[in-house]
Motif scaffolding. Structure first.
Motif: not given
Length: 148
Positions: A138-143
């Motif tokens: 849930d800390e990811v803002v972009r993949v």
């Protein structure tokens, strides 16, 4: 000649929950009733009997396969590691956190890193990154695909 019990007529049966799906138990009951009530002068032919037994065997195998598939789907949907394994090798962007305070660095600073592995901690998926950090999903803002 035997007399049929009137309580067994369809109009005397409850119409509550009726299912069109017959299971192996119902199939076996029907087969046993058919064998018990067959005309002794005109018994069921071998071919019919073998066909019905093959149908019963096939039904049982399909039910077992269905149970196995349900178990497989349940096991896969439960594990966050399997759910996020597709992220291995992808580049993720996340906001940098101050290790002393646990707060996001201000002004917001984004960090990019490649996902090397996915693990599970307290029921949540954790991405292990090539920069040595481990972050929750849930800390990811972009993949995205890694830039070469």
């Amino acid at each position: 000649m035997t007399k049929i019990d009137p309580s067994l007529y369809l109009n005397n049966q409850s119409r509550g929950s009726f299912s069109n799906a017959l299971g192996k138990d119902e199939f076996l009951k029907i087969l046993m009733a058919q064998l018990q009530n067959q005309d002794p002068l005109n018994p069921m032919e071998d071919k019919e009997f073998i066909s019905q037994m093959a149908t019963f065997s096939s039904l049982e195998q399909m039910m077992n396969m269905s149970k196995s598939m349900d178990a497989l789907v349940n096991n896969q949907s439960i594990s966050p590691v399997i759910e996020y394994s597709h992220m291995i090798g992808k580049e993720v962007t996340y906001l940098k956190i101050d290790e002393e305070t646990g707060e996001y660095v201000q002004p917001a600073e984004k960090v990019k890193s490649i996902v090397e592995a996915v693990s599970q901690q307290e029921g949540s998926a954790v991405l292990e990154l090539d920069n040595g950090k481990a972050i929750y999903t849930d800390e990811v803002v972009r993949v995205n695909h890694p830039s070469s």
